[in-house]
Design a protein around this motif. Sequence first.
Motif, PDB file in Angstrom:
ATOM      1  N   SER A  50      68.222  52.333  31.337  1.00 14.10           N
ATOM      2  CA  SER A  50      67.841  53.330  30.339  1.00 14.10           C
ATOM      3  C   SER A  50      68.430  53.028  28.971  1.00 14.10           C
ATOM      4  O   SER A  50      67.922  53.501  27.951  1.00 14.10           O
ATOM      5  CB  SER A  50      68.305  54.726  30.777  1.00 14.10           C
ATOM      6  N   THR A  51      69.512  52.286  28.954  1.00 12.86           N
ATOM      7  CA  THR A  51      70.234  52.016  27.711  1.00 12.86           C
ATOM      8  C   THR A  51      69.580  50.861  26.963  1.00 12.86           C
ATOM      9  O   THR A  51      68.909  50.018  27.550  1.00 12.86           O
ATOM     10  CB  THR A  51      71.695  51.668  28.028  1.00 12.86           C
ATOM     11  N   ARG A  52      69.786  50.804  25.669  1.00 12.33           N
ATOM     12  CA  ARG A  52      69.249  49.705  24.860  1.00 12.33           C
ATOM     13  C   ARG A  52      70.057  48.442  25.122  1.00 12.33           C
ATOM     14  O   ARG A  52      70.965  48.088  24.366  1.00 12.33           O
ATOM     15  CB  ARG A  52      69.295  50.064  23.369  1.00 12.33           C
ATOM     16  N   LYS A  54      69.667  44.422  27.421  1.00 13.28           N
ATOM     17  CA  LYS A  54      68.734  43.524  28.096  1.00 13.28           C
ATOM     18  C   LYS A  54      68.656  43.855  29.585  1.00 13.28           C
ATOM     19  O   LYS A  54      69.666  44.155  30.218  1.00 13.28           O
ATOM     20  CB  LYS A  54      69.169  42.074  27.910  1.00 13.28           C
ATOM     21  N   TYR A  96      78.349  49.729  26.712  1.00 21.64           N
ATOM     22  CA  TYR A  96      78.243  51.102  27.180  1.00 21.64           C
ATOM     23  C   TYR A  96      79.029  51.332  28.468  1.00 21.64           C
ATOM     24  O   TYR A  96      78.764  52.275  29.196  1.00 21.64           O
ATOM     25  CB  TYR A  96      76.768  51.458  27.426  1.00 21.64           C
ATOM     26  N   LYS A 169      54.247  52.016  28.815  1.00 21.66           N
ATOM     27  CA  LYS A 169      54.734  50.661  28.552  1.00 21.66           C
ATOM     28  C   LYS A 169      54.011  49.645  29.431  1.00 21.66           C
ATOM     29  O   LYS A 169      53.623  48.565  28.965  1.00 21.66           O
ATOM     30  CB  LYS A 169      56.246  50.595  28.801  1.00 21.66           C
TER      31      LYS A 169
END
Length: 218
Positions: A50-52, A54, A96, A169
């Motif tokens: 979910s995080t930005r 890779k 993160y 997407k």
Amino acid sequence: MTTDTKHDTKRTVKRLLEVAGRTYADEAGIRLADKPAPLYQLLVLSVLLSTRIKAQIAVAAARELQAAGFGTPQRMLAATWQQRVDALGRGHYVRYDESTATALGEGAQLLREEYRGDLRRMRERADGDPATLRRLLKQVPKLGPVGAEIFCREAQLVWPELRPYLDRKAAKGAERLGLPTEAEKLATLVEGEDLARLTAALIRVTLDKGLPGRILDQ
């Protein structure tokens, strides 16, 4: 659709599955089944994705958490915050790691309190409605709309009521390859259990600018 067009479409799908048809769960070493542990591992992977960051890093971090023995809500809760941070760090999930280590503990606690650690109870509460399932999933810390979509895309492998699941997407990837962008039409091109592989491949088409050429030039 003409016979030649149908043939070209099926050839494109076959090539796509050959080149990129691996689910993220499979990459993370998760043998997905309708059982508490692998479903929880998919949830954790969805949080990480979910995080930005890779996708490869998120997958590596998920593998490290499993290798550390944190593959169930109970074991995630039993781990210390620092042990979670360290496992994420070994997967190079470093931007993160601290906030995610906290969220994983909070998420495991939520699952234990609300669903006795079993996501199949969340499935029962959703009663076959994908929108309700997404809403329930978004209650998990750090699992926003993107993570809920990821979970549903991959979970359709073992939860047939989600099929055919095609988010925007994945539809964008289908458009780039000249494939149907409607879920029902796309679903006619593969067997039901291959839909999770197909949608994962379509996501990769949106992320890798060189991939459409490799698929269509064959």
